[in-house]
Design a protein around this motif. Structure first.
Motif, PDB file in Angstrom:
ATOM      1  N   ALA A 106       2.248  33.361  49.675  1.00  0.00           N
ATOM      2  CA  ALA A 106       2.063  32.074  49.001  1.00  0.00           C
ATOM      3  C   ALA A 106       0.615  31.790  48.639  1.00  0.00           C
ATOM      4  CB  ALA A 106       2.596  30.951  49.892  1.00  0.00           C
ATOM      5  N   ASN A 107      -0.333  32.300  49.414  1.00  0.00           N
ATOM      6  CA  ASN A 107      -1.718  31.849  49.268  1.00  0.00           C
ATOM      7  C   ASN A 107      -2.720  32.899  48.799  1.00  0.00           C
ATOM      8  OD1 ASN A 107      -1.829  28.909  50.337  1.00  0.00           O
ATOM      9  ND2 ASN A 107      -0.545  29.976  51.823  1.00  0.00           N
ATOM     10  N   LEU A 108      -2.381  34.164  48.872  1.00  0.00           N
ATOM     11  CA  LEU A 108      -3.285  35.167  48.330  1.00  0.00           C
ATOM     12  C   LEU A 108      -3.289  35.107  46.803  1.00  0.00           C
ATOM     13  CD1 LEU A 108      -2.571  38.268  50.593  1.00  0.00           C
ATOM     14  CD2 LEU A 108      -4.837  37.287  50.159  1.00  0.00           C
ATOM     15  N   PRO A 109      -4.410  35.433  46.162  1.00  0.00           N
ATOM     16  CA  PRO A 109      -4.425  35.488  44.692  1.00  0.00           C
ATOM     17  C   PRO A 109      -3.431  36.531  44.190  1.00  0.00           C
ATOM     18  CG  PRO A 109      -6.669  35.575  45.587  1.00  0.00           C
ATOM     19  CD  PRO A 109      -5.737  35.741  46.752  1.00  0.00           C
ATOM     20  N   GLU A 110      -2.791  36.245  43.063  1.00  0.00           N
ATOM     21  CA  GLU A 110      -1.821  37.206  42.540  1.00  0.00           C
ATOM     22  C   GLU A 110      -2.485  38.519  42.156  1.00  0.00           C
ATOM     23  OE1 GLU A 110       0.557  35.347  39.495  1.00  0.00           O
ATOM     24  OE2 GLU A 110       1.974  34.604  41.016  1.00  0.00           O
ATOM     25  N   ALA A 111      -3.759  38.486  41.790  1.00  0.00           N
ATOM     26  CA  ALA A 111      -4.461  39.741  41.486  1.00  0.00           C
ATOM     27  C   ALA A 111      -4.500  40.647  42.705  1.00  0.00           C
ATOM     28  CB  ALA A 111      -5.880  39.442  41.005  1.00  0.00           C
ATOM     29  N   ALA A 112      -4.632  40.054  43.900  1.00  0.00           N
ATOM     30  CA  ALA A 112      -4.640  40.843  45.138  1.00  0.00           C
ATOM     31  C   ALA A 112      -3.235  41.323  45.480  1.00  0.00           C
ATOM     32  CB  ALA A 112      -5.204  40.022  46.284  1.00  0.00           C
ATOM     33  N   LEU A 113      -2.233  40.490  45.194  1.00  0.00           N
ATOM     34  CA  LEU A 113      -0.847  40.868  45.485  1.00  0.00           C
ATOM     35  C   LEU A 113      -0.379  42.000  44.576  1.00  0.00           C
ATOM     36  CD1 LEU A 113       0.727  37.306  45.905  1.00  0.00           C
ATOM     37  CD2 LEU A 113       0.238  38.953  47.733  1.00  0.00           C
ATOM     38  N   GLY A 114      -0.940  42.044  43.374  1.00  0.00           N
ATOM     39  CA  GLY A 114      -0.585  43.118  42.455  1.00  0.00           C
ATOM     40  C   GLY A 114       0.563  42.792  41.521  1.00  0.00           C
ATOM     41  N   ASP A 115       1.125  41.575  41.634  1.00  0.00           N
ATOM     42  CA  ASP A 115       2.240  41.172  40.766  1.00  0.00           C
ATOM     43  C   ASP A 115       2.460  39.684  40.963  1.00  0.00           C
ATOM     44  OD1 ASP A 115       4.425  41.250  39.037  1.00  0.00           O
ATOM     45  OD2 ASP A 115       5.283  43.047  39.969  1.00  0.00           O
ATOM     46  N   HIS A 116       3.377  39.135  40.191  1.00  0.00           N
ATOM     47  CA  HIS A 116       3.780  37.742  40.365  1.00  0.00           C
ATOM     48  C   HIS A 116       4.278  37.556  41.788  1.00  0.00           C
ATOM     49  CE1 HIS A 116       6.385  34.173  39.897  1.00  0.00           C
ATOM     50  NE2 HIS A 116       5.552  33.848  38.922  1.00  0.00           N
ATOM     51  N   ARG A 117       3.881  36.443  42.448  1.00  0.00           N
ATOM     52  CA  ARG A 117       4.164  36.319  43.883  1.00  0.00           C
ATOM     53  C   ARG A 117       5.654  36.275  44.197  1.00  0.00           C
ATOM     54  NH1 ARG A 117       0.387  33.633  45.813  1.00  0.00           N
ATOM     55  NH2 ARG A 117      -0.744  33.139  43.896  1.00  0.00           N
ATOM     56  N   TRP A 118       6.484  35.709  43.318  1.00  0.00           N
ATOM     57  CA  TRP A 118       7.928  35.721  43.586  1.00  0.00           C
ATOM     58  C   TRP A 118       8.477  37.146  43.530  1.00  0.00           C
ATOM     59  CZ3 TRP A 118      10.306  31.965  45.911  1.00  0.00           C
ATOM     60  CH2 TRP A 118       9.847  30.646  45.767  1.00  0.00           C
ATOM     61  N   THR A 119       7.929  37.962  42.634  1.00  0.00           N
ATOM     62  CA  THR A 119       8.354  39.358  42.561  1.00  0.00           C
ATOM     63  C   THR A 119       7.913  40.119  43.808  1.00  0.00           C
ATOM     64  OG1 THR A 119       8.302  39.310  40.149  1.00  0.00           O
ATOM     65  CG2 THR A 119       8.195  41.484  41.202  1.00  0.00           C
ATOM     66  N   VAL A 120       6.688  39.860  44.257  1.00  0.00           N
ATOM     67  CA  VAL A 120       6.204  40.490  45.488  1.00  0.00           C
ATOM     68  C   VAL A 120       7.110  40.106  46.655  1.00  0.00           C
ATOM     69  CG1 VAL A 120       4.296  40.556  47.150  1.00  0.00           C
ATOM     70  CG2 VAL A 120       3.828  40.642  44.689  1.00  0.00           C
ATOM     71  N   PHE A 121       7.479  38.828  46.729  1.00  0.00           N
ATOM     72  CA  PHE A 121       8.377  38.383  47.795  1.00  0.00           C
ATOM     73  C   PHE A 121       9.712  39.117  47.715  1.00  0.00           C
ATOM     74  CE2 PHE A 121      11.423  34.849  49.162  1.00  0.00           C
ATOM     75  CZ  PHE A 121      11.402  35.250  50.490  1.00  0.00           C
ATOM     76  N   SER A 122      10.245  39.252  46.518  1.00  0.00           N
ATOM     77  CA  SER A 122      11.565  39.885  46.376  1.00  0.00           C
ATOM     78  C   SER A 122      11.546  41.336  46.838  1.00  0.00           C
ATOM     79  CB  SER A 122      12.055  39.790  44.931  1.00  0.00           C
ATOM     80  OG  SER A 122      11.324  40.655  44.074  1.00  0.00           O
ATOM     81  N   GLN A 147       5.681  25.274  42.401  1.00  0.00           N
ATOM     82  CA  GLN A 147       6.739  25.669  41.478  1.00  0.00           C
ATOM     83  C   GLN A 147       7.590  26.791  42.048  1.00  0.00           C
ATOM     84  OE1 GLN A 147       4.588  26.882  37.983  1.00  0.00           O
ATOM     85  NE2 GLN A 147       3.857  28.785  38.897  1.00  0.00           N
ATOM     86  N   GLY A 148       8.801  26.890  41.509  1.00  0.00           N
ATOM     87  CA  GLY A 148       9.700  27.964  41.902  1.00  0.00           C
ATOM     88  C   GLY A 148       9.780  29.006  40.809  1.00  0.00           C
ATOM     89  N   PRO A 149      10.605  30.030  41.012  1.00  0.00           N
ATOM     90  CA  PRO A 149      10.786  31.047  39.971  1.00  0.00           C
ATOM     91  C   PRO A 149      11.564  30.476  38.792  1.00  0.00           C
ATOM     92  CG  PRO A 149      12.318  31.414  41.767  1.00  0.00           C
ATOM     93  CD  PRO A 149      11.416  30.289  42.203  1.00  0.00           C
ATOM     94  N   THR A 150      11.492  31.141  37.666  1.00  0.00           N
ATOM     95  CA  THR A 150      12.242  30.693  36.492  1.00  0.00           C
ATOM     96  C   THR A 150      13.730  30.982  36.654  1.00  0.00           C
ATOM     97  OG1 THR A 150      12.038  32.824  35.352  1.00  0.00           O
ATOM     98  CG2 THR A 150      10.241  31.219  35.039  1.00  0.00           C
ATOM     99  N   ASP A 151      14.530  30.295  35.860  1.00  0.00           N
ATOM    100  CA  ASP A 151      15.973  30.561  35.869  1.00  0.00           C
ATOM    101  C   ASP A 151      16.251  32.026  35.533  1.00  0.00           C
ATOM    102  OD1 ASP A 151      16.006  27.834  36.202  1.00  0.00           O
ATOM    103  OD2 ASP A 151      17.548  27.464  34.685  1.00  0.00           O
TER     104      ASP A 151
END
Length: 215
Positions: A106-122, A147-151
Motif C-alpha cells: 500500500a505504501n511503497l512507491p509503485e516504481a519500487a514495486l515494479g507495477d501497479h500496486r493492485w497487480t502486485v497484490f494479485s 481508491q480501489g481497482p477499476t471494474d
C-alpha cells in the motif's frame, strides 16, 4: 525513563535493512519481544486456521503500522530491496507477516514495486489463504491510496481462475458498492461461496449495491 519495547526491539533486530529472505525471521524476533497478546486469541485462532503460517501473535494494528513505517524509513533510497521482501513475507504466512506485507504494498512507491500496486497484490494470491488476509491487505491499499481497482481490472482478474474469481469478489466487497458497475455486481453474485461468513458479506454488499444504483 523506560525504553519503548517496540523501538528497542526494532533497533536490536533490525538495525539495517536485511536481505529479503531474512526479513521474516528478523521480524519474528521483533514479535517475540512484544509477547503474546492473549486478549485477541479468540479471534486469532480462526485466522490461523484459515491463513496458515506461523501462529498469530495478537500484535495490534498500531504496532504493526509502526513496524511497517520503520521498514519504510529504514529502506529510504533502497525501496526496491524492501519491495522484494513482500512475496517472502506473504509466503511465510501468519497474520502479522501478511498484514505488514499489505502495508508495504500500500505504501511503497509503485516504481519500487515494479507495477501497479493492485497487480502486485494479485501476484501474491497463488493459494487459498482464507478471507481475512485478503480483506486486510485490500483495505490497507484502499486506505493508503484512496481508491480501489477499476471494474475492468476486477473482471479480468475474475476470469483467470475460480480462486481469483473469489479474490476479485472479496477485493470488490472491501470498497463502496456505489463505485462499481453492473459487471462487478455480476462477478460478486456469481462466485461460489466458500463459507457462511463470505455469504453474509456478499448478501449485504449486493443489497447495498442495488440500493446505491436505484436511489
Amino acid at each position: 525513563m523506560s525504553q519503548d519495547p517496540l523501538d528497542e526491539a526494532l533497533r536490536r533486530h533490525l538495525p539495517s535493512l536485511p536481505r529479503p529472505k531474512a526479513l521474516p525471521k528478523r521480524l519474528e524476533r521483533v514479535y517475540d519481544g512484544m509477547g503474546d497478546r492473549l486478549a485477541m486469541r479468540h479471534h486469532l485462532d480462526r485466522y490461523d486456521e484459515l491463513s496458515g503460517g506461523p501462529s498469530a501473535r495478537g500484535i495490534d494494528e498500531d504496532m504493526l503500522r509502526r513496524m511497517a513505517s520503520y521498514l519504510l524509513s529504514l529502506s529510504e533510497g533502497r525501496w526496491r530491496r524492501l519491495a522484494k521482501s513482500i512475496p517472502t513475507l506473504w509466503k511465510r504466512g501468519g497474520r502479522e507477516h501478511r498484514k505488514i506485507a499489505g502495508m508495504l504494498v500500500a505504501n511503497l512507491p509503485e516504481a519500487a514495486l515494479g507495477d501497479h500496486r493492485w497487480t502486485v497484490f494479485s501476484t501474491l494470491l497463488q493459494h487459498d489463504v482464507g478471507l481475512a488476509p485478503i480483506v486486510d491487505a485490500a483495505e490497507e491499499i484502499r486506505r493508503a491510496t484512496g481508491q480501489g481497482p477499476t471494474d475492468e481490472w476486477l473482471v479480468a482478474m475474475a476470469a483467470q481462475a475460480p480462486l481469483w474469481h473469489r479474490y476479485a469478489a472479496v477485493i470488490a466487497m472491501t470498497g463502496p458498492p456505489a463505485e462499481v458497475g453492473s459487471d462487478v455486481h455480476d462477478l460478486v453474485a456469481s462466485v461460489a461461496s466458500p463459507s457462511r461468513m463470505f455469504e453474509r458479506l456478499r448478501e449485504r454488499w449486493l443489497e447495498r449495491h442495488v440500493d446505491a444504483h436505484t436511489a
